[in-house]
Motif scaffolding. Structure first.
Motif, short mmCIF file in Angstrom:
data_model
loop_
_atom_site.label_atom_id
_atom_site.label_comp_id
_atom_site.label_asym_id
_atom_site.label_seq_id
_atom_site.Cartn_x
_atom_site.Cartn_y
_atom_site.Cartn_z
N THR A 67 -67.67 31.58 60.78
CA THR A 67 -66.91 30.94 61.86
C THR A 67 -67.54 31.22 63.22
N LEU A 71 -64.52 23.04 58.69
CA LEU A 71 -63.45 23.39 57.76
C LEU A 71 -63.74 22.91 56.35
N LYS A 72 -64.23 21.70 56.22
CA LYS A 72 -64.53 21.14 54.89
C LYS A 72 -65.62 21.95 54.20
N GLU A 91 -64.22 25.41 53.24
CA GLU A 91 -63.26 25.32 52.14
C GLU A 91 -63.96 25.07 50.81
N ASN A 92 -65.11 24.39 50.83
CA ASN A 92 -65.84 24.07 49.60
C ASN A 92 -66.90 25.10 49.25
N LYS A 125 -63.95 30.42 49.34
CA LYS A 125 -62.76 29.83 48.75
C LYS A 125 -61.62 30.83 48.63
N LYS A 130 -57.72 31.68 52.87
CA LYS A 130 -56.78 30.61 53.19
C LYS A 130 -57.35 29.81 54.36
N THR A 131 -57.05 28.53 54.36
CA THR A 131 -57.50 27.68 55.46
C THR A 131 -57.00 28.22 56.79
N SER A 132 -55.79 28.75 56.79
CA SER A 132 -55.23 29.30 58.03
C SER A 132 -56.06 30.48 58.54
N VAL A 190 -59.32 30.84 58.05
CA VAL A 190 -60.56 30.25 58.56
C VAL A 190 -60.32 29.69 59.97
#
Length: 150
Positions: A34, A56-57, A60-61, A66, A69-71, A73
């Motif tokens: 990040t 983000l994509k 996430e991939n 993985k 959590k997206t939050s 990131v």
């Protein structure tokens, strides 16, 4: 409680613990990814939604991320962007600190570098400002920029 249920419960708890350990173990990788993303996104002085979405994509991939959590990131990415908003030099310093934490792990460093380059190209343009920042990131990660055609 039967022995079978006990073993099943124990396996479940073991998997939960393993997931928690992986999250902790890869926290430096998350922050480096990040931080580098924030550096490259800010190379041209601003960050657009395409760069944010691409970052983000890709994260996430990414198999290594993985577990996050997206939050988490988004929170980490936002923290680095906020450092830039406060002061450009502080932002760069904090981002470089995060990158330096993984430079001894060649696989993680190369993965972060590839991620950063993909983000830089997400808007269809890889300009000179982004190239300069990408070279700086590669060096911070202990990588040879030429390995990435920089």
């Amino acid at each position: 409680m039967s022995f079978s249920n006990f073993l099943s419960g124990l396996k479940e708890k073991t998997n939960e613990l393993k997931d928690e350990v992986l999250k902790f173990k890869n926290k430096n990788f998350l922050h480096a990814a990040t931080a580098g993303s924030a550096l490259i996104a800010m190379a041209d002085g601003s960050i657009d939604s395409a760069e944010k979405q691409k970052m983000l994509k890709l994260i996430e991939n990414n198999d290594a991320l993985k577990v996050f959590k997206t939050s988490d990131v988004i929170s980490s990415f936002t923290e680095f962007l906020n450092n830039f908003d406060f002061d450009k030099d502080v932002g760069e310093s904090k981002a470089c600190e995060a990158l330096n934490r993984i430079k001894d792990n060649n696989v993680e460093a190369r993965t972060v570098m590839r991620l950063i380059l993909a983000i830089a190209a997400s808007d269809g343009v890889f300009d000179q400002d982004e190239k300069i920042v990408a070279i700086k990131i590669a060096k911070e990660l202990g990588l040879n920029p030429a390995d990435f055609e920089l």
